[in-house]
Scaffold this motif. Structure first.
Motif, short mmCIF file in Angstrom:
data_model
loop_
_atom_site.label_atom_id
_atom_site.label_comp_id
_atom_site.label_asym_id
_atom_site.label_seq_id
_atom_site.Cartn_x
_atom_site.Cartn_y
_atom_site.Cartn_z
N SER A 164 -80.07 -55.16 12.39
CA SER A 164 -79.30 -55.88 11.38
C SER A 164 -77.84 -55.48 11.51
N ALA A 165 -76.97 -56.46 11.71
CA ALA A 165 -75.53 -56.21 11.79
C ALA A 165 -74.91 -56.54 10.42
N LEU A 166 -74.26 -55.55 9.82
CA LEU A 166 -73.72 -55.71 8.48
C LEU A 166 -72.19 -55.68 8.51
N ALA A 167 -71.60 -56.32 7.53
CA ALA A 167 -70.14 -56.29 7.40
C ALA A 167 -69.77 -56.56 5.95
N ILE A 168 -68.64 -55.99 5.52
CA ILE A 168 -68.07 -56.36 4.23
C ILE A 168 -66.73 -57.03 4.50
N THR A 169 -66.41 -58.04 3.70
CA THR A 169 -65.19 -58.81 3.97
C THR A 169 -64.41 -59.10 2.70
N TYR A 170 -63.11 -59.26 2.89
CA TYR A 170 -62.22 -59.83 1.88
C TYR A 170 -61.01 -60.39 2.61
N ASN A 171 -60.85 -61.69 2.56
CA ASN A 171 -59.73 -62.39 3.19
C ASN A 171 -59.59 -62.01 4.67
N PHE A 226 -65.49 -62.05 -2.77
CA PHE A 226 -64.86 -63.25 -3.32
C PHE A 226 -63.49 -63.51 -2.68
N SER A 227 -63.51 -63.67 -1.37
CA SER A 227 -62.28 -63.96 -0.63
C SER A 227 -61.60 -65.21 -1.18
N GLN A 275 -72.00 -62.82 -1.95
CA GLN A 275 -70.75 -62.45 -2.61
C GLN A 275 -71.02 -61.45 -3.73
N ARG A 276 -70.23 -60.41 -3.74
CA ARG A 276 -70.39 -59.32 -4.72
C ARG A 276 -69.01 -58.79 -5.09
N THR A 277 -68.78 -58.56 -6.35
CA THR A 277 -67.51 -58.01 -6.80
C THR A 277 -67.30 -56.62 -6.20
N PHE A 278 -66.12 -56.40 -5.67
CA PHE A 278 -65.82 -55.12 -5.01
C PHE A 278 -65.55 -54.05 -6.06
N ASP A 279 -66.23 -52.91 -5.94
CA ASP A 279 -65.89 -51.76 -6.77
C ASP A 279 -65.29 -50.64 -5.92
N ASP A 280 -65.98 -50.27 -4.84
CA ASP A 280 -65.41 -49.34 -3.88
C ASP A 280 -66.14 -49.53 -2.56
N PHE A 281 -65.63 -48.93 -1.50
CA PHE A 281 -66.16 -49.17 -0.17
C PHE A 281 -67.58 -48.64 0.00
N SER A 282 -67.84 -47.46 -0.52
CA SER A 282 -69.20 -46.90 -0.38
C SER A 282 -70.23 -47.77 -1.08
N SER A 283 -69.94 -48.18 -2.30
CA SER A 283 -70.90 -48.99 -3.06
C SER A 283 -71.14 -50.33 -2.38
N GLN A 284 -70.07 -50.93 -1.87
CA GLN A 284 -70.20 -52.23 -1.22
C GLN A 284 -71.04 -52.12 0.05
N LYS A 285 -70.81 -51.06 0.81
CA LYS A 285 -71.54 -50.89 2.06
C LYS A 285 -73.00 -50.50 1.81
N ASN A 286 -73.24 -49.66 0.82
CA ASN A 286 -74.63 -49.29 0.50
C ASN A 286 -75.42 -50.50 -0.02
N PHE A 287 -74.74 -51.37 -0.75
CA PHE A 287 -75.37 -52.61 -1.19
C PHE A 287 -75.78 -53.45 0.02
N ALA A 288 -74.89 -53.53 1.00
CA ALA A 288 -75.19 -54.30 2.22
C ALA A 288 -76.40 -53.71 2.94
N ILE A 289 -76.47 -52.39 3.02
CA ILE A 289 -77.61 -51.74 3.68
C ILE A 289 -78.91 -52.15 3.00
N ASP A 290 -78.89 -52.22 1.68
CA ASP A 290 -80.10 -52.58 0.93
C ASP A 290 -80.57 -54.01 1.22
N GLN A 291 -79.67 -54.85 1.73
CA GLN A 291 -80.03 -56.24 2.03
C GLN A 291 -80.63 -56.40 3.42
#
Length: 251
Positions: free
Chosen positions: A6-13, A37-38, A55-71
């Motif tokens: 699984s290749a994961l990424a977080i994005t904004y603009n 929410f780019s 799409q998920r509201t950004f809180d911090d980098f760790s939380s965003q990336k750990n959320f992605a891992i869970d998917q």
């Protein structure tokens, strides 16, 4: 043996990078993008390809990336940044490594840092490595709001091939990125009740510059090295300036 990735990424603009980035991940069995929410065309461009976009509201980098891992559907994870160029040789090495008989559970990848069109061989980036391949049962981001790293109790291997870290678009963009990082760090310090003082405002930025420019040989990177070390030192100053404004309720 055919272990899936699984290749994961977080994005904004990231409209300038998103399609090229997705093309580089063609070796993966699924691509999952968590977007904050780019406001540009990132989402529209991503949807043109065979990816899962959340799409998920950004809180911090760790939380965003750990959320992605869970998917992730598969156990093996790659987690590259959008400004990292993944060469074919590295992609092939990742697939071969995952499907080897007894792979490590976590792997570092070397990053070749590029700034203002120049490969920075020093300035503190000569030893820049980050975890970019791991088994999701053995790695998790450490909770830091920025400069997050994978925590693991496993021995970490290292892949042979490197990525090009093309973090620089233009000076204003790079400065905005550092300001964003400074803000997140200031918020973390505020939660810990850290109060800025003269040590933070004067010594910490000075030490950052001296450390990168002299101790880590940024002086050998020419004028680009000086500029890079200066803006990083100034970002430290801004971290504590932003913290100071938080205590004084100043926007």
């Amino acid at each position: 043996m055919n272990r899936k990735i699984s290749a994961l990424a977080i994005t904004y603009n990231e409209e300038d990078n998103i399609e090229k980035y997705i093309a580089q991940l063609s070796f993966a069995d699924e691509i999952i993008i968590v977007d904050s929410f780019s406001t540009d065309n990132t989402v529209e461009l991503a949807k043109k390809h065979n990816v899962t976009l959340i799409q998920r509201t950004f809180d911090d980098f760790s939380s965003q990336k750990n959320f992605a891992i869970d998917q992730a559907t598969h156990d093996w994870i790659t987690f590259f940044d959008l400004d990292e160029e993944i060469p074919t040789a590295l992609a092939d090495e990742i697939v071969a490594t995952v499907n080897s008989e007894n792979p490590f559970k976590v792997y570092h990848v070397k990053r070749d840092f590029h700034f203002m069109g120049k490969r920075m061989k020093y300035s503190g980036f000569q030893t820049d490595i980050s975890v970019r391949l791991f088994h999701k049962k053995y790695g998790r981001y450490n909770g830091k709001p920025v400069h997050e790293t994978i925590e693991t109790t496993e021995k970490i291997g290292k892949l042979k091939h490197a990525v090009k870290h093309q973090t620089y678009k233009n000076f204003d963009n790079y400065n905005q990125k550092l300001s964003h990082y400074s803000r997140l760090q200031a918020e973390a310090l505020y939660k810990k009740n850290v109060r800025p003082n003269a040590y933070h405002f004067f010594f910490r930025p000075w030490y950052r510059f001296v450390h990168q420019y002299f101790l880590r040989l940024g002086i050998l990177d020419g004028k680009e090295g000086f500029i890079l070390c200066y803006v990083h030192a100034f970002s430290v100053f801004k971290r504590y300036l932003q913290l100071w404004t938080m205590y004084r309720k100043i926007d």
